[in-house]
Design a protein around this motif. Structure first.
Motif, PDB file in Angstrom:
ATOM      1  N   LEU A 153      44.037  -6.025   6.995  1.00  0.00           N
ATOM      2  CA  LEU A 153      43.118  -6.970   6.361  1.00  0.00           C
ATOM      3  C   LEU A 153      42.276  -6.207   5.359  1.00  0.00           C
ATOM      4  O   LEU A 153      41.581  -5.257   5.717  1.00  0.00           O
ATOM      5  CB  LEU A 153      42.177  -7.598   7.391  1.00  0.00           C
ATOM      6  N   THR A 154      42.356  -6.594   4.110  1.00  0.00           N
ATOM      7  CA  THR A 154      41.539  -5.958   3.088  1.00  0.00           C
ATOM      8  C   THR A 154      40.281  -6.778   2.816  1.00  0.00           C
ATOM      9  O   THR A 154      39.296  -6.251   2.323  1.00  0.00           O
ATOM     10  CB  THR A 154      42.333  -5.769   1.783  1.00  0.00           C
ATOM     11  N   ARG A 155      40.350  -8.078   3.155  1.00  0.00           N
ATOM     12  CA  ARG A 155      39.176  -8.943   3.016  1.00  0.00           C
ATOM     13  C   ARG A 155      39.270 -10.073   4.030  1.00  0.00           C
ATOM     14  O   ARG A 155      40.289 -10.714   4.150  1.00  0.00           O
ATOM     15  CB  ARG A 155      39.081  -9.530   1.607  1.00  0.00           C
ATOM     16  N   ILE A 156      38.197 -10.274   4.766  1.00  0.00           N
ATOM     17  CA  ILE A 156      38.049 -11.436   5.635  1.00  0.00           C
ATOM     18  C   ILE A 156      36.623 -11.934   5.429  1.00  0.00           C
ATOM     19  O   ILE A 156      35.671 -11.251   5.757  1.00  0.00           O
ATOM     20  CB  ILE A 156      38.382 -11.123   7.116  1.00  0.00           C
ATOM     21  N   ASP A 157      36.497 -13.086   4.792  1.00  0.00           N
ATOM     22  CA  ASP A 157      35.198 -13.615   4.380  1.00  0.00           C
ATOM     23  C   ASP A 157      35.139 -15.092   4.773  1.00  0.00           C
ATOM     24  O   ASP A 157      35.711 -15.943   4.096  1.00  0.00           O
ATOM     25  CB  ASP A 157      35.044 -13.443   2.873  1.00  0.00           C
ATOM     26  N   THR A 158      34.463 -15.383   5.883  1.00  0.00           N
ATOM     27  CA  THR A 158      34.406 -16.762   6.367  1.00  0.00           C
ATOM     28  C   THR A 158      33.430 -17.620   5.562  1.00  0.00           C
ATOM     29  O   THR A 158      33.504 -18.837   5.618  1.00  0.00           O
ATOM     30  CB  THR A 158      34.032 -16.809   7.858  1.00  0.00           C
ATOM     31  N   VAL A 159      32.539 -17.009   4.806  1.00  0.00           N
ATOM     32  CA  VAL A 159      31.627 -17.765   3.947  1.00  0.00           C
ATOM     33  C   VAL A 159      32.376 -18.231   2.698  1.00  0.00           C
ATOM     34  O   VAL A 159      32.370 -19.421   2.350  1.00  0.00           O
ATOM     35  CB  VAL A 159      30.377 -16.928   3.576  1.00  0.00           C
ATOM     36  N   ALA A 160      33.055 -17.305   2.019  1.00  0.00           N
ATOM     37  CA  ALA A 160      33.844 -17.657   0.834  1.00  0.00           C
ATOM     38  C   ALA A 160      35.201 -18.263   1.217  1.00  0.00           C
ATOM     39  O   ALA A 160      35.920 -18.754   0.365  1.00  0.00           O
ATOM     40  CB  ALA A 160      34.062 -16.424  -0.038  1.00  0.00           C
ATOM     41  N   LYS A 161      35.533 -18.193   2.521  1.00  0.00           N
ATOM     42  CA  LYS A 161      36.787 -18.733   3.068  1.00  0.00           C
ATOM     43  C   LYS A 161      38.022 -18.074   2.454  1.00  0.00           C
ATOM     44  O   LYS A 161      38.925 -18.734   1.951  1.00  0.00           O
ATOM     45  CB  LYS A 161      36.837 -20.251   2.934  1.00  0.00           C
ATOM     46  N   ILE A 162      38.053 -16.727   2.532  1.00  0.00           N
ATOM     47  CA  ILE A 162      39.163 -15.943   1.997  1.00  0.00           C
ATOM     48  C   ILE A 162      39.610 -14.918   3.042  1.00  0.00           C
ATOM     49  O   ILE A 162      38.788 -14.243   3.653  1.00  0.00           O
ATOM     50  CB  ILE A 162      38.749 -15.204   0.702  1.00  0.00           C
ATOM     51  N   ALA A 163      40.934 -14.813   3.216  1.00  0.00           N
ATOM     52  CA  ALA A 163      41.533 -13.743   4.017  1.00  0.00           C
ATOM     53  C   ALA A 163      42.650 -13.140   3.173  1.00  0.00           C
ATOM     54  O   ALA A 163      43.504 -13.867   2.660  1.00  0.00           O
ATOM     55  CB  ALA A 163      42.082 -14.266   5.332  1.00  0.00           C
ATOM     56  N   SER A 164      42.624 -11.811   3.013  1.00  0.00           N
ATOM     57  CA  SER A 164      43.612 -11.120   2.178  1.00  0.00           C
ATOM     58  C   SER A 164      44.068  -9.853   2.866  1.00  0.00           C
ATOM     59  O   SER A 164      43.324  -9.258   3.646  1.00  0.00           O
ATOM     60  CB  SER A 164      42.995 -10.731   0.831  1.00  0.00           C
ATOM     61  N   GLY A 165      45.288  -9.441   2.525  1.00  0.00           N
ATOM     62  CA  GLY A 165      45.777  -8.181   3.064  1.00  0.00           C
ATOM     63  C   GLY A 165      47.261  -8.002   2.869  1.00  0.00           C
ATOM     64  O   GLY A 165      47.899  -8.703   2.074  1.00  0.00           O
ATOM     65  N   THR A 166      47.804  -7.052   3.631  1.00  0.00           N
ATOM     66  CA  THR A 166      49.222  -6.737   3.587  1.00  0.00           C
ATOM     67  C   THR A 166      49.753  -6.731   5.016  1.00  0.00           C
ATOM     68  O   THR A 166      48.985  -6.595   5.972  1.00  0.00           O
ATOM     69  CB  THR A 166      49.462  -5.366   2.932  1.00  0.00           C
ATOM     70  N   PHE A 167      51.080  -6.864   5.148  1.00  0.00           N
ATOM     71  CA  PHE A 167      51.668  -6.869   6.479  1.00  0.00           C
ATOM     72  C   PHE A 167      53.118  -6.415   6.437  1.00  0.00           C
ATOM     73  O   PHE A 167      53.769  -6.441   5.398  1.00  0.00           O
ATOM     74  CB  PHE A 167      51.560  -8.251   7.137  1.00  0.00           C
ATOM     75  N   GLN A 168      53.593  -6.007   7.602  1.00  0.00           N
ATOM     76  CA  GLN A 168      55.002  -5.660   7.809  1.00  0.00           C
ATOM     77  C   GLN A 168      55.248  -5.723   9.311  1.00  0.00           C
ATOM     78  O   GLN A 168      54.361  -5.438  10.106  1.00  0.00           O
ATOM     79  CB  GLN A 168      55.317  -4.283   7.229  1.00  0.00           C
ATOM     80  N   PHE A 169      56.437  -6.148   9.681  1.00  0.00           N
ATOM     81  CA  PHE A 169      56.814  -6.128  11.092  1.00  0.00           C
ATOM     82  C   PHE A 169      58.319  -6.266  11.261  1.00  0.00           C
ATOM     83  O   PHE A 169      59.032  -6.661  10.353  1.00  0.00           O
ATOM     84  CB  PHE A 169      56.060  -7.181  11.915  1.00  0.00           C
ATOM     85  N   THR A 170      58.757  -5.903  12.462  1.00  0.00           N
ATOM     86  CA  THR A 170      60.130  -6.095  12.881  1.00  0.00           C
ATOM     87  C   THR A 170      60.085  -7.098  14.015  1.00  0.00           C
ATOM     88  O   THR A 170      59.236  -6.997  14.893  1.00  0.00           O
ATOM     89  CB  THR A 170      60.743  -4.767  13.378  1.00  0.00           C
ATOM     90  N   ALA A 171      60.981  -8.088  13.983  1.00  0.00           N
ATOM     91  CA  ALA A 171      60.972  -9.129  15.005  1.00  0.00           C
ATOM     92  C   ALA A 171      62.356  -9.259  15.630  1.00  0.00           C
ATOM     93  O   ALA A 171      63.376  -9.048  14.971  1.00  0.00           O
ATOM     94  CB  ALA A 171      60.523 -10.455  14.397  1.00  0.00           C
ATOM     95  N   PHE A 172      62.385  -9.628  16.900  1.00  0.00           N
ATOM     96  CA  PHE A 172      63.580  -9.649  17.712  1.00  0.00           C
ATOM     97  C   PHE A 172      63.825 -11.051  18.252  1.00  0.00           C
ATOM     98  O   PHE A 172      62.902 -11.710  18.725  1.00  0.00           O
ATOM     99  CB  PHE A 172      63.364  -8.666  18.877  1.00  0.00           C
ATOM    100  N   ALA A 173      65.075 -11.517  18.173  1.00  0.00           N
ATOM    101  CA  ALA A 173      65.457 -12.814  18.745  1.00  0.00           C
ATOM    102  C   ALA A 173      65.987 -12.555  20.153  1.00  0.00           C
ATOM    103  O   ALA A 173      67.000 -11.882  20.327  1.00  0.00           O
ATOM    104  CB  ALA A 173      66.502 -13.504  17.895  1.00  0.00           C
ATOM    105  N   TYR A 174      65.302 -13.080  21.157  1.00  0.00           N
ATOM    106  CA  TYR A 174      65.685 -12.822  22.549  1.00  0.00           C
ATOM    107  C   TYR A 174      67.072 -13.364  22.884  1.00  0.00           C
ATOM    108  O   TYR A 174      67.807 -12.746  23.640  1.00  0.00           O
ATOM    109  CB  TYR A 174      64.641 -13.409  23.506  1.00  0.00           C
ATOM    110  N   HIS A 175      67.449 -14.497  22.332  1.00  0.00           N
ATOM    111  CA  HIS A 175      68.738 -15.106  22.675  1.00  0.00           C
ATOM    112  C   HIS A 175      69.923 -14.430  21.996  1.00  0.00           C
ATOM    113  O   HIS A 175      70.959 -14.225  22.612  1.00  0.00           O
ATOM    114  CB  HIS A 175      68.716 -16.607  22.347  1.00  0.00           C
ATOM    115  N   SER A 176      69.775 -14.078  20.734  1.00  0.00           N
ATOM    116  CA  SER A 176      70.918 -13.516  20.003  1.00  0.00           C
ATOM    117  C   SER A 176      70.878 -11.997  19.890  1.00  0.00           C
ATOM    118  O   SER A 176      71.893 -11.374  19.613  1.00  0.00           O
ATOM    119  CB  SER A 176      70.970 -14.112  18.593  1.00  0.00           C
ATOM    120  N   GLY A 177      69.708 -11.405  20.058  1.00  0.00           N
ATOM    121  CA  GLY A 177      69.568  -9.961  19.886  1.00  0.00           C
ATOM    122  C   GLY A 177      69.401  -9.540  18.434  1.00  0.00           C
ATOM    123  O   GLY A 177      69.269  -8.362  18.133  1.00  0.00           O
TER     124      GLY A 177
END
Length: 167
Positions: free
Chosen positions: A128-152
């Motif tokens: 999170l590079t910015r979280i501002d509940t007054v101005a109502k803005i959330a900004s940032g970057t993300f990355q992840f790896t996700a797994f499907a339990y049924h198919s693998g």
């Protein structure tokens, strides 16, 4: 005899420098912190962007949504699939780990009937590079790896960036 070779060489250099190949990353929005309501990432190397509101008007959800409930943040985007992440206690800028859904901080990717989740073996991060509940803005970057339990199947989300207006 040297003149045609030199001309061909120069023409080759000029044409190579004039052709700039656009990459999948180039299709993503810039990482900003101004509440531009943008979102994008690469899903297994392919650009993922939210659809226009008209393209998914049959659902009640909007193509890009971001909420804060107490100190938790949820960001979701619908396009050719569905990318979502939730952060527990995300009340200040910093890097947050994504893991099991029971932890409250997790990432998911859904396409068709396949739903992929982060877990201890398939983690990720949101910065999170910015979280501002007054101005109502959330900004940032993300990355992840996700797994499907049924198919693998494993899905890799990279180059993620968001600059959302909070509801």
């Amino acid at each position: 005899m040297k003149t045609p070779f030199i001309l061909l060489f120069i023409l080759g250099l000029l044409s190579a420098s004039a052709c700039k190949k656009e990459t999948e990353v180039d299709a993503l929005p810039k990482a900003t912190q101004e509440g531009k309501h943008t979102f994008g990432c690469l899903v297994n190397g392919k650009a993922f962007l939210p659809e226009s509101a008209q393209a998914i008007s049959i659902t009640r959800r909007k193509p890009l949504e971001a909420y804060v409930y107490r100190t938790d943040l949820l960001v979701s985007a619908m396009g050719q699939g569905y990318v979502e992440f939730a952060l527990r206690n995300a009340f200040k800028p910093g890097t947050y780990l994504l893991g099991k859904t029971s932890s409250g901080s997790y990432g998911t990717y859904t396409e068709g009937a396949g739903r992929h989740y982060t877990d201890a073996d398939h983690p990720g991060t949101v910065t999170l590079t910015r979280i501002d509940t007054v101005a109502k803005i959330a900004s940032g970057t993300f990355q992840f790896t996700a797994f499907a339990y049924h198919s693998g199947e494993i899905v890799t989300i990279t180059e993620g960036r968001f600059d959302t207006r909070l509801k």
